[in-house]
Design a protein around this motif. Structure first.
Motif, PDB file in Angstrom:
ATOM      1  N   CYS A  57      31.739  52.210  -6.408  1.00  0.00           N
ATOM      2  CA  CYS A  57      31.832  50.768  -6.128  1.00  0.00           C
ATOM      3  C   CYS A  57      33.286  50.338  -5.936  1.00  0.00           C
ATOM      4  O   CYS A  57      33.583  49.507  -5.068  1.00  0.00           O
ATOM      5  CB  CYS A  57      31.182  49.961  -7.250  1.00  0.00           C
ATOM      6  SG  CYS A  57      29.386  50.055  -7.253  1.00  0.00           S
ATOM      7  N   GLU A  58      34.177  50.877  -6.745  1.00  0.00           N
ATOM      8  CA  GLU A  58      35.597  50.540  -6.588  1.00  0.00           C
ATOM      9  C   GLU A  58      36.116  50.997  -5.231  1.00  0.00           C
ATOM     10  O   GLU A  58      36.850  50.258  -4.555  1.00  0.00           O
ATOM     11  CB  GLU A  58      36.421  51.178  -7.706  1.00  0.00           C
ATOM     12  CG  GLU A  58      36.220  50.507  -9.039  1.00  0.00           C
ATOM     13  CD  GLU A  58      36.820  51.284 -10.190  1.00  0.00           C
ATOM     14  OE1 GLU A  58      37.332  50.635 -11.116  1.00  0.00           O
ATOM     15  OE2 GLU A  58      36.791  52.533 -10.182  1.00  0.00           O
ATOM     16  N   LEU A  59      35.745  52.199  -4.820  1.00  0.00           N
ATOM     17  CA  LEU A  59      36.176  52.688  -3.513  1.00  0.00           C
ATOM     18  C   LEU A  59      35.586  51.853  -2.380  1.00  0.00           C
ATOM     19  O   LEU A  59      36.295  51.467  -1.445  1.00  0.00           O
ATOM     20  CB  LEU A  59      35.796  54.165  -3.346  1.00  0.00           C
ATOM     21  CG  LEU A  59      36.610  55.145  -4.172  1.00  0.00           C
ATOM     22  CD1 LEU A  59      36.006  56.545  -4.093  1.00  0.00           C
ATOM     23  CD2 LEU A  59      38.050  55.168  -3.707  1.00  0.00           C
ATOM     24  N   ALA A  60      34.286  51.584  -2.463  1.00  0.00           N
ATOM     25  CA  ALA A  60      33.643  50.770  -1.426  1.00  0.00           C
ATOM     26  C   ALA A  60      34.236  49.368  -1.386  1.00  0.00           C
ATOM     27  O   ALA A  60      34.484  48.816  -0.308  1.00  0.00           O
ATOM     28  CB  ALA A  60      32.130  50.709  -1.674  1.00  0.00           C
ATOM     29  N   GLY A  61      34.474  48.781  -2.552  1.00  0.00           N
ATOM     30  CA  GLY A  61      35.056  47.441  -2.616  1.00  0.00           C
ATOM     31  C   GLY A  61      36.452  47.394  -2.040  1.00  0.00           C
ATOM     32  O   GLY A  61      36.819  46.439  -1.353  1.00  0.00           O
ATOM     33  N   MET A  70      33.355  42.342   5.980  1.00  0.00           N
ATOM     34  CA  MET A  70      32.811  42.556   4.630  1.00  0.00           C
ATOM     35  C   MET A  70      33.643  41.903   3.539  1.00  0.00           C
ATOM     36  O   MET A  70      33.304  41.981   2.363  1.00  0.00           O
ATOM     37  CB  MET A  70      32.715  44.069   4.353  1.00  0.00           C
ATOM     38  CG  MET A  70      31.736  44.797   5.253  1.00  0.00           C
ATOM     39  SD  MET A  70      30.065  44.141   5.114  1.00  0.00           S
ATOM     40  CE  MET A  70      29.686  44.511   3.430  1.00  0.00           C
ATOM     41  N   ARG A  71      34.732  41.266   3.913  1.00  0.00           N
ATOM     42  CA  ARG A  71      35.718  40.765   2.949  1.00  0.00           C
ATOM     43  C   ARG A  71      35.112  39.826   1.915  1.00  0.00           C
ATOM     44  O   ARG A  71      35.388  39.929   0.724  1.00  0.00           O
ATOM     45  CB  ARG A  71      36.846  40.071   3.699  1.00  0.00           C
ATOM     46  CG  ARG A  71      37.974  39.641   2.807  1.00  0.00           C
ATOM     47  CD  ARG A  71      39.173  39.231   3.617  1.00  0.00           C
ATOM     48  NE  ARG A  71      39.632  40.390   4.383  1.00  0.00           N
ATOM     49  CZ  ARG A  71      40.220  40.308   5.562  1.00  0.00           C
ATOM     50  NH1 ARG A  71      40.442  39.141   6.121  1.00  0.00           N
ATOM     51  NH2 ARG A  71      40.613  41.396   6.182  1.00  0.00           N
ATOM     52  N   ARG A  72      34.318  38.866   2.361  1.00  0.00           N
ATOM     53  CA  ARG A  72      33.748  37.888   1.411  1.00  0.00           C
ATOM     54  C   ARG A  72      32.846  38.575   0.391  1.00  0.00           C
ATOM     55  O   ARG A  72      32.914  38.286  -0.794  1.00  0.00           O
ATOM     56  CB  ARG A  72      32.999  36.794   2.163  1.00  0.00           C
ATOM     57  CG  ARG A  72      33.934  35.914   2.989  1.00  0.00           C
ATOM     58  CD  ARG A  72      33.197  34.877   3.829  1.00  0.00           C
ATOM     59  NE  ARG A  72      32.462  33.902   3.054  1.00  0.00           N
ATOM     60  CZ  ARG A  72      33.001  32.835   2.468  1.00  0.00           C
ATOM     61  NH1 ARG A  72      34.278  32.595   2.586  1.00  0.00           N
ATOM     62  NH2 ARG A  72      32.245  32.002   1.780  1.00  0.00           N
ATOM     63  N   TRP A  73      32.011  39.505   0.853  1.00  0.00           N
ATOM     64  CA  TRP A  73      31.128  40.218  -0.070  1.00  0.00           C
ATOM     65  C   TRP A  73      31.928  41.091  -1.020  1.00  0.00           C
ATOM     66  O   TRP A  73      31.587  41.220  -2.197  1.00  0.00           O
ATOM     67  CB  TRP A  73      30.105  41.052   0.701  1.00  0.00           C
ATOM     68  CG  TRP A  73      29.065  40.194   1.336  1.00  0.00           C
ATOM     69  CD1 TRP A  73      28.907  39.962   2.670  1.00  0.00           C
ATOM     70  CD2 TRP A  73      28.068  39.412   0.674  1.00  0.00           C
ATOM     71  NE1 TRP A  73      27.862  39.082   2.872  1.00  0.00           N
ATOM     72  CE2 TRP A  73      27.329  38.733   1.662  1.00  0.00           C
ATOM     73  CE3 TRP A  73      27.723  39.214  -0.665  1.00  0.00           C
ATOM     74  CZ2 TRP A  73      26.270  37.885   1.361  1.00  0.00           C
ATOM     75  CZ3 TRP A  73      26.667  38.368  -0.964  1.00  0.00           C
ATOM     76  CH2 TRP A  73      25.960  37.716   0.034  1.00  0.00           C
ATOM     77  N   ALA A  74      32.996  41.689  -0.507  1.00  0.00           N
ATOM     78  CA  ALA A  74      33.851  42.506  -1.368  1.00  0.00           C
ATOM     79  C   ALA A  74      34.499  41.653  -2.450  1.00  0.00           C
ATOM     80  O   ALA A  74      34.577  42.068  -3.606  1.00  0.00           O
ATOM     81  CB  ALA A  74      34.921  43.205  -0.530  1.00  0.00           C
ATOM     82  N   GLY A  75      34.958  40.461  -2.090  1.00  0.00           N
ATOM     83  CA  GLY A  75      35.557  39.568  -3.078  1.00  0.00           C
ATOM     84  C   GLY A  75      34.577  39.207  -4.180  1.00  0.00           C
ATOM     85  O   GLY A  75      34.919  39.242  -5.367  1.00  0.00           O
ATOM     86  N   GLY A  77      31.855  40.927  -4.999  1.00  0.00           N
ATOM     87  CA  GLY A  77      31.520  42.148  -5.724  1.00  0.00           C
ATOM     88  C   GLY A  77      32.614  42.590  -6.682  1.00  0.00           C
ATOM     89  O   GLY A  77      32.330  42.957  -7.822  1.00  0.00           O
ATOM     90  N   LEU A  78      33.860  42.539  -6.238  1.00  0.00           N
ATOM     91  CA  LEU A  78      34.959  42.956  -7.112  1.00  0.00           C
ATOM     92  C   LEU A  78      35.188  41.969  -8.250  1.00  0.00           C
ATOM     93  O   LEU A  78      35.545  42.368  -9.363  1.00  0.00           O
ATOM     94  CB  LEU A  78      36.237  43.167  -6.302  1.00  0.00           C
ATOM     95  CG  LEU A  78      36.220  44.382  -5.365  1.00  0.00           C
ATOM     96  CD1 LEU A  78      37.459  44.394  -4.485  1.00  0.00           C
ATOM     97  CD2 LEU A  78      36.075  45.682  -6.142  1.00  0.00           C
ATOM     98  N   TYR A  81      32.432  42.776 -10.627  1.00  0.00           N
ATOM     99  CA  TYR A  81      32.775  44.059 -11.237  1.00  0.00           C
ATOM    100  C   TYR A  81      33.769  43.864 -12.377  1.00  0.00           C
ATOM    101  O   TYR A  81      33.613  44.430 -13.463  1.00  0.00           O
ATOM    102  CB  TYR A  81      33.337  45.004 -10.176  1.00  0.00           C
ATOM    103  CG  TYR A  81      33.836  46.299 -10.744  1.00  0.00           C
ATOM    104  CD1 TYR A  81      32.959  47.347 -10.976  1.00  0.00           C
ATOM    105  CD2 TYR A  81      35.169  46.465 -11.070  1.00  0.00           C
ATOM    106  CE1 TYR A  81      33.410  48.537 -11.518  1.00  0.00           C
ATOM    107  CE2 TYR A  81      35.626  47.649 -11.619  1.00  0.00           C
ATOM    108  CZ  TYR A  81      34.740  48.682 -11.844  1.00  0.00           C
ATOM    109  OH  TYR A  81      35.186  49.846 -12.397  1.00  0.00           O
ATOM    110  N   ALA A  82      34.815  43.058 -12.138  1.00  0.00           N
ATOM    111  CA  ALA A  82      35.830  42.821 -13.169  1.00  0.00           C
ATOM    112  C   ALA A  82      35.212  42.205 -14.428  1.00  0.00           C
ATOM    113  O   ALA A  82      35.616  42.522 -15.542  1.00  0.00           O
ATOM    114  CB  ALA A  82      36.949  41.933 -12.625  1.00  0.00           C
ATOM    115  N   VAL A  83      34.226  41.341 -14.246  1.00  0.00           N
ATOM    116  CA  VAL A  83      33.532  40.755 -15.397  1.00  0.00           C
ATOM    117  C   VAL A  83      32.688  41.813 -16.104  1.00  0.00           C
ATOM    118  O   VAL A  83      32.684  41.904 -17.338  1.00  0.00           O
ATOM    119  CB  VAL A  83      32.651  39.561 -14.956  1.00  0.00           C
ATOM    120  CG1 VAL A  83      31.766  39.075 -16.097  1.00  0.00           C
ATOM    121  CG2 VAL A  83      33.522  38.425 -14.426  1.00  0.00           C
ATOM    122  N   CYS A  84      32.002  42.638 -15.329  1.00  0.00           N
ATOM    123  CA  CYS A  84      31.093  43.636 -15.913  1.00  0.00           C
ATOM    124  C   CYS A  84      31.809  44.734 -16.694  1.00  0.00           C
ATOM    125  O   CYS A  84      31.234  45.288 -17.626  1.00  0.00           O
ATOM    126  CB  CYS A  84      30.232  44.258 -14.821  1.00  0.00           C
ATOM    127  SG  CYS A  84      29.009  43.122 -14.134  1.00  0.00           S
TER     128      CYS A  84
END
Length: 138
Positions: A57-61, A70-75, A77-78, A81-84
């Motif tokens: 996920c980190e690599l894909a993000g 994909m920038r908005r979805w990456a933002g 998602g990341l 991710y930081a919360v999780c």
């Protein structure tokens, strides 16, 4: 330089820095998962598989963050991710788990835990999802 152009340049720099950070973290999760397993909370099922998935996920993000479609979805998602992964940072701090190259004192853990919300904002700002604390002028 106009304010909007300056803001776009700042976002681009921050986006590339975040992408590099998450790419390095993703590679680390895949190459040396053991330290990440040590700080994974016990309530996380299938921890080795979760560590593998988080690395992917980190690599894909990181790639998606610098890819305009994909920038908005990456933002999003990341930021999520930081919360999780925050509970792992707390476990690392509370259990004083000693990891190579990382401090085990609160001089390391205090700022690290406090910086996690900044990572959430950074992902959202880099992806153009928020302007705060720098508002664009109308």
């Amino acid at each position: 330089m106009t304010t909007a152009l300056h803001d776009d340049n700042v976002r681009a720099i921050m986006r590339w820095l975040m992408a590099a950070f998450y790419a390095a973290a993703g590679i680390a999760h895949l190459a040396i998962p053991e330290p990440f397993l040590l700080i994974t909370p016990s309530f996380v099922p299938f921890a080795p598989q979760v560590i593998l998935l988080t690395g992917l996920c980190e690599l894909a993000g990181s790639v998606a963050l610098v890819t305009k479609p994909m920038r908005r979805w990456a933002g999003i998602g990341l930021a999520a991710y930081a919360v999780c992964v925050w509970p792992a940072n707390f476990k690392h701090a509370i259990d004083a788990i000693d990891l190579p190259y990382l401090g085990s004192s609160w001089l390391y853990h205090g700022p690290r835990l406090a910086f996690q919300p900044v990572l959430v904002w950074w992902a959202l700002y880099s992806a153009g999802l928020t302007d705060w604390p720098w508002h664009r002028k109308a």
